[in-house]
Design a protein around this motif. Structure first.
Motif, PDB file in Angstrom:
ATOM      1  N   SER A  14      -8.591   0.090  -0.064  1.00  0.00           N
ATOM      2  CA  SER A  14      -7.794  -1.038   0.411  1.00  0.00           C
ATOM      3  C   SER A  14      -6.803  -0.525   1.444  1.00  0.00           C
ATOM      4  O   SER A  14      -6.111   0.473   1.208  1.00  0.00           O
ATOM      5  N   ALA A  15      -6.754  -1.179   2.566  1.00  0.00           N
ATOM      6  CA  ALA A  15      -5.832  -0.771   3.620  1.00  0.00           C
ATOM      7  C   ALA A  15      -5.521  -1.968   4.506  1.00  0.00           C
ATOM      8  O   ALA A  15      -6.307  -2.901   4.609  1.00  0.00           O
ATOM      9  N   ILE A  16      -4.359  -1.900   5.100  1.00  0.00           N
ATOM     10  CA  ILE A  16      -3.942  -2.916   6.061  1.00  0.00           C
ATOM     11  C   ILE A  16      -3.761  -2.207   7.392  1.00  0.00           C
ATOM     12  O   ILE A  16      -3.056  -1.200   7.474  1.00  0.00           O
ATOM     13  N   PHE A  17      -4.410  -2.727   8.415  1.00  0.00           N
ATOM     14  CA  PHE A  17      -4.295  -2.141   9.747  1.00  0.00           C
ATOM     15  C   PHE A  17      -3.514  -3.083  10.645  1.00  0.00           C
ATOM     16  O   PHE A  17      -3.710  -4.295  10.609  1.00  0.00           O
ATOM     17  N   ASN A  39       8.433   1.700   5.703  1.00  0.00           N
ATOM     18  CA  ASN A  39       7.792   0.621   4.952  1.00  0.00           C
ATOM     19  C   ASN A  39       6.410   1.033   4.443  1.00  0.00           C
ATOM     20  O   ASN A  39       5.463   0.244   4.457  1.00  0.00           O
ATOM     21  N   TYR A  40       6.304   2.277   3.999  1.00  0.00           N
ATOM     22  CA  TYR A  40       5.114   2.804   3.319  1.00  0.00           C
ATOM     23  C   TYR A  40       3.867   2.895   4.195  1.00  0.00           C
ATOM     24  O   TYR A  40       2.758   2.994   3.684  1.00  0.00           O
ATOM     25  N   GLY A  41       4.027   2.872   5.506  1.00  0.00           N
ATOM     26  CA  GLY A  41       2.876   2.947   6.398  1.00  0.00           C
ATOM     27  C   GLY A  41       2.814   4.276   7.121  1.00  0.00           C
ATOM     28  O   GLY A  41       3.652   5.159   6.913  1.00  0.00           O
ATOM     29  N   ALA A 100      -0.208   1.263  23.316  1.00  0.00           N
ATOM     30  CA  ALA A 100      -0.645   0.623  22.077  1.00  0.00           C
ATOM     31  C   ALA A 100      -0.547   1.589  20.896  1.00  0.00           C
ATOM     32  O   ALA A 100      -0.685   2.800  21.049  1.00  0.00           O
ATOM     33  N   PHE A 101      -0.325   0.999  19.723  1.00  0.00           N
ATOM     34  CA  PHE A 101      -0.145   1.782  18.513  1.00  0.00           C
ATOM     35  C   PHE A 101      -1.006   1.189  17.406  1.00  0.00           C
ATOM     36  O   PHE A 101      -0.932  -0.005  17.130  1.00  0.00           O
ATOM     37  N   LEU A 102      -1.842   2.033  16.796  1.00  0.00           N
ATOM     38  CA  LEU A 102      -2.627   1.631  15.633  1.00  0.00           C
ATOM     39  C   LEU A 102      -1.877   2.127  14.403  1.00  0.00           C
ATOM     40  O   LEU A 102      -1.524   3.310  14.317  1.00  0.00           O
ATOM     41  N   LEU A 103      -1.621   1.209  13.469  1.00  0.00           N
ATOM     42  CA  LEU A 103      -0.807   1.516  12.304  1.00  0.00           C
ATOM     43  C   LEU A 103      -1.598   1.183  11.041  1.00  0.00           C
ATOM     44  O   LEU A 103      -2.429   0.280  11.046  1.00  0.00           O
ATOM     45  N   VAL A 104      -1.349   1.927   9.958  1.00  0.00           N
ATOM     46  CA  VAL A 104      -2.094   1.690   8.717  1.00  0.00           C
ATOM     47  C   VAL A 104      -1.158   1.781   7.513  1.00  0.00           C
ATOM     48  O   VAL A 104      -0.241   2.597   7.487  1.00  0.00           O
ATOM     49  N   TRP A 105      -1.416   0.894   6.573  1.00  0.00           N
ATOM     50  CA  TRP A 105      -0.715   0.892   5.293  1.00  0.00           C
ATOM     51  C   TRP A 105      -1.771   0.915   4.199  1.00  0.00           C
ATOM     52  O   TRP A 105      -2.689   0.100   4.198  1.00  0.00           O
ATOM     53  N   LYS A 106      -1.645   1.876   3.279  1.00  0.00           N
ATOM     54  CA  LYS A 106      -2.554   1.940   2.134  1.00  0.00           C
ATOM     55  C   LYS A 106      -1.713   1.970   0.863  1.00  0.00           C
ATOM     56  O   LYS A 106      -0.707   2.679   0.810  1.00  0.00           O
ATOM     57  N   PRO A 107      -2.114   1.211  -0.154  1.00  0.00           N
ATOM     58  CA  PRO A 107      -1.370   1.247  -1.416  1.00  0.00           C
ATOM     59  C   PRO A 107      -1.383   2.666  -1.989  1.00  0.00           C
ATOM     60  O   PRO A 107      -2.437   3.281  -2.104  1.00  0.00           O
ATOM     61  N   LYS A 108      -0.197   3.184  -2.273  1.00  0.00           N
ATOM     62  CA  LYS A 108      -0.069   4.518  -2.850  1.00  0.00           C
ATOM     63  C   LYS A 108       0.820   4.422  -4.080  1.00  0.00           C
ATOM     64  O   LYS A 108       1.582   3.464  -4.238  1.00  0.00           O
ATOM     65  N   GLN A 109       0.745   5.431  -4.880  1.00  0.00           N
ATOM     66  CA  GLN A 109       1.554   5.519  -6.091  1.00  0.00           C
ATOM     67  C   GLN A 109       1.395   4.242  -6.898  1.00  0.00           C
ATOM     68  O   GLN A 109       0.285   3.877  -7.247  1.00  0.00           O
ATOM     69  N   ALA A 166       1.381  -5.109   1.736  1.00  0.00           N
ATOM     70  CA  ALA A 166       1.256  -6.140   2.770  1.00  0.00           C
ATOM     71  C   ALA A 166       2.636  -6.655   3.173  1.00  0.00           C
ATOM     72  O   ALA A 166       2.920  -6.835   4.366  1.00  0.00           O
ATOM     73  N   ASP A 167       3.498  -6.886   2.187  1.00  0.00           N
ATOM     74  CA  ASP A 167       4.871  -7.313   2.485  1.00  0.00           C
ATOM     75  C   ASP A 167       5.608  -6.246   3.294  1.00  0.00           C
ATOM     76  O   ASP A 167       6.339  -6.555   4.235  1.00  0.00           O
ATOM     77  N   ALA A 168       5.408  -4.987   2.930  1.00  0.00           N
ATOM     78  CA  ALA A 168       6.054  -3.889   3.653  1.00  0.00           C
ATOM     79  C   ALA A 168       5.548  -3.824   5.100  1.00  0.00           C
ATOM     80  O   ALA A 168       6.329  -3.579   6.027  1.00  0.00           O
TER      81      ALA A 168
END
Length: 89
Positions: A12-15, A52-54, A63-72, A80-82
């Motif tokens: 699971s990841a948010i890009f 924010n955990y990303g 341009a910037f590609l950013l990723v957030w993955k649930p950790k811990q 997603a909120d972060a």
């Protein structure tokens, strides 16, 4: 050698994607100084994302590609909120 029969993992990841608006015009006006502006912008984006955990994944010019993955113990919803907080900041 690549094992094509090996099963992968679902992650699971948010890009997110962020770029500098009117970058071409900015480049024409600032010329050499545009690198400094991009670096300053990158510092702001990277800080907002990491707070924010990303993780900044890739910078491509303006341009910037950013990723957030649930950790811990964070849920996908919390991450997603972060991610949204990163953009609002």
């Amino acid at each position: 050698q690549i094992d094509l029969t090996r099963k992968g993992n679902v992650v699971s990841a948010i890009f997110g994607f962020c770029d500098i608006r009117n970058f071409t015009d900015l480049t024409e006006v600032l010329k050499r100084e545009v690198v400094q502006v991009v670096n300053e912008f990158a510092a702001i984006v990277h800080k907002a994302v990491t707070e924010n955990y990303g993780a900044p994944n890739k910078n491509i010019g303006d341009a910037f590609l950013l990723v957030w993955k649930p950790k811990q113990k964070l849920t996908v919803t919390q991450v997603a909120d972060a991610a949204l907080r990163s953009y609002v900041k």
